[in-house]
Scaffold this motif. Structure first.
Motif, short mmCIF file in Angstrom:
data_model
loop_
_atom_site.label_atom_id
_atom_site.label_comp_id
_atom_site.label_asym_id
_atom_site.label_seq_id
_atom_site.Cartn_x
_atom_site.Cartn_y
_atom_site.Cartn_z
N ILE A 53 0.92 -1.15 0.14
CA ILE A 53 -0.07 0.01 -0.17
C ILE A 53 0.95 1.41 0.01
N ALA A 54 0.77 2.07 -1.17
CA ALA A 54 1.68 3.09 -1.22
C ALA A 54 3.34 3.04 -1.03
N ASN A 55 3.68 1.74 -1.79
CA ASN A 55 4.92 1.26 -1.83
C ASN A 55 5.29 0.81 -0.44
N GLN A 56 4.56 0.66 0.50
CA GLN A 56 4.97 0.07 2.03
C GLN A 56 4.34 -1.34 2.01
N LYS A 57 5.09 -2.27 2.06
CA LYS A 57 4.92 -3.94 2.14
C LYS A 57 4.17 -4.15 3.53
N TRP A 58 2.98 -4.87 3.39
CA TRP A 58 2.48 -5.05 4.71
C TRP A 58 1.96 -6.65 4.84
N ALA A 59 2.08 -7.31 5.92
CA ALA A 59 1.62 -8.51 6.10
C ALA A 59 0.92 -8.68 7.31
N GLY A 60 -0.42 -9.16 7.04
CA GLY A 60 -1.31 -9.58 8.25
C GLY A 60 -2.77 -10.15 7.82
N ASN A 61 -3.47 -9.76 8.37
CA ASN A 61 -5.04 -9.97 8.03
C ASN A 61 -6.11 -9.13 7.32
N ILE A 62 -7.08 -9.61 6.91
CA ILE A 62 -8.02 -8.74 6.05
C ILE A 62 -9.29 -9.01 6.68
N GLU A 63 -9.94 -7.92 7.09
CA GLU A 63 -11.28 -8.02 7.68
C GLU A 63 -12.37 -7.40 6.50
N ILE A 64 -13.48 -8.16 6.41
CA ILE A 64 -14.52 -7.80 5.38
C ILE A 64 -15.96 -7.31 5.91
N HIS A 65 -16.41 -6.32 5.58
CA HIS A 65 -17.96 -5.91 6.19
C HIS A 65 -18.61 -5.32 4.94
N VAL A 66 -19.85 -5.21 5.11
CA VAL A 66 -20.65 -4.22 4.15
C VAL A 66 -20.29 -2.94 4.29
N LYS A 67 -20.37 -2.29 5.51
CA LYS A 67 -20.15 -0.96 5.88
C LYS A 67 -18.85 -1.01 6.77
N SER A 68 -18.09 0.11 6.68
CA SER A 68 -17.03 0.63 7.54
C SER A 68 -17.33 0.36 8.73
N SER A 69 -18.74 1.03 9.09
CA SER A 69 -19.09 1.19 10.58
C SER A 69 -19.47 -0.12 11.26
N ASP A 70 -19.59 -1.17 10.38
CA ASP A 70 -19.71 -2.77 10.92
C ASP A 70 -18.48 -2.77 11.97
N TRP A 71 -17.43 -2.29 11.68
CA TRP A 71 -16.36 -2.46 12.53
C TRP A 71 -16.44 -2.28 14.05
N TYR A 72 -17.08 -1.06 14.38
CA TYR A 72 -17.47 -0.62 15.67
C TYR A 72 -18.94 -1.38 16.20
N LEU A 73 -19.61 -1.61 15.11
CA LEU A 73 -21.00 -2.17 15.50
C LEU A 73 -20.58 -3.91 16.04
N HIS A 74 -19.23 -4.42 15.55
CA HIS A 74 -18.86 -5.87 16.11
C HIS A 74 -17.95 -5.50 17.18
N ASN A 75 -17.49 -4.41 17.69
CA ASN A 75 -16.52 -4.03 18.71
C ASN A 75 -15.22 -4.50 18.55
N HIS A 76 -14.70 -4.51 17.09
CA HIS A 76 -13.42 -5.05 16.75
C HIS A 76 -12.49 -4.07 17.14
N GLU A 77 -12.69 -2.77 17.55
CA GLU A 77 -11.93 -1.85 18.10
C GLU A 77 -11.43 -2.24 19.71
N LYS A 78 -12.10 -3.03 20.21
CA LYS A 78 -11.88 -3.44 21.47
C LYS A 78 -11.01 -4.68 21.52
#
Length: 216
Positions: free
Chosen positions: A51-76
């Protein structure tokens, strides 16, 4: 829009991977899409991106809306701190990990063909037999036969790998492996894993000793 469809798109690479950008207009290069887990935690494990010439290794999370991240409490949840890309249908809010670092977002609705969306919707309309009943007769006979044969061998491979792992755990004790497999199958689809764990928690030397005493 359903999350399952977005999983399908990512799993089967139904997007033009050469022209992807985050919502911040940073170019995304996908080296590995990741392993589809279908368990608790992020949806795709061990992905690799640039991403923007920076290599990343990790996981991918998929949601219908970005706000589902907080609906599912992933930030905690620290299990989501290694998410390197949030893939969504609609981006409606910026999202952050538990340490307040922002996660790049890929909004899919601008990259997915309308024909693919309509085809997916058509598959899940009420049918008399199976979802793909209107498309199955259009599949080439060779591909159809080859797919069924491949399913058969993949099933055998999964079973043999599972038995091999049990054999390693039991130090090549075939009787113990048989005991574990019997216990798992008594539990069927719902309780099979629980029955297996119970069987594995009992040293098979105890079972063998009890069997010998009964026979004597």
């Amino acid at each position: 829009m359903k999350e399952d469809f977005l999983h399908h798109v990512w799993l089967h690479k139904r997007i033009d991977v050469t022209q992807l950008f985050t919502t911040k207009k940073e170019k995304i290069e996908i080296l590995k899409f990741g392993q589809y887990l279908q368990t608790s935690g992020p949806d795709f494990f061990n992905a690799q991106l640039i991403i923007a010439n920076q290599k990343w290794a990790g996981n991918i999370e998929i949601h219908v809306k970005s706000s589902d991240w907080y609906l599912h409490n992933h930030e905690k949840d620290k299990n989501y701190d290694n998410v390197i890309l949030h893939v969504v249908w609609e981006h409606d809010i910026e999202i952050y990990r538990s340490n307040n670092t922002e996660i790049p977002v890929l909004e899919l609705k601008q990259y997915i063909k309308l024909s693919d969306v309509n085809r997916y919707k058509d598959l899940f309309r009420p049918k008399k037999w199976i979802n793909c009943e209107n498309q199955i007769n259009k599949i080439d006979n060779f591909k159809w036969s080859n797919w069924k044969e491949r399913l058969f061998f993949e099933r055998l491979e999964r079973k043999s790998e599972f038995i091999s792992s049990l054999l390693v755990e039991t130090k090549n004790d075939w009787d113990a492996v048989l005991f574990c497999l019997l216990a798992k199958n008594f539990g069927l689809n719902i309780n099979g894993d629980s029955f297996l764990e119970i069987a594995k928690s009992i040293p098979f030397s105890v079972i063998r000793k009890e069997k010998s005493e009964v026979e004597n």
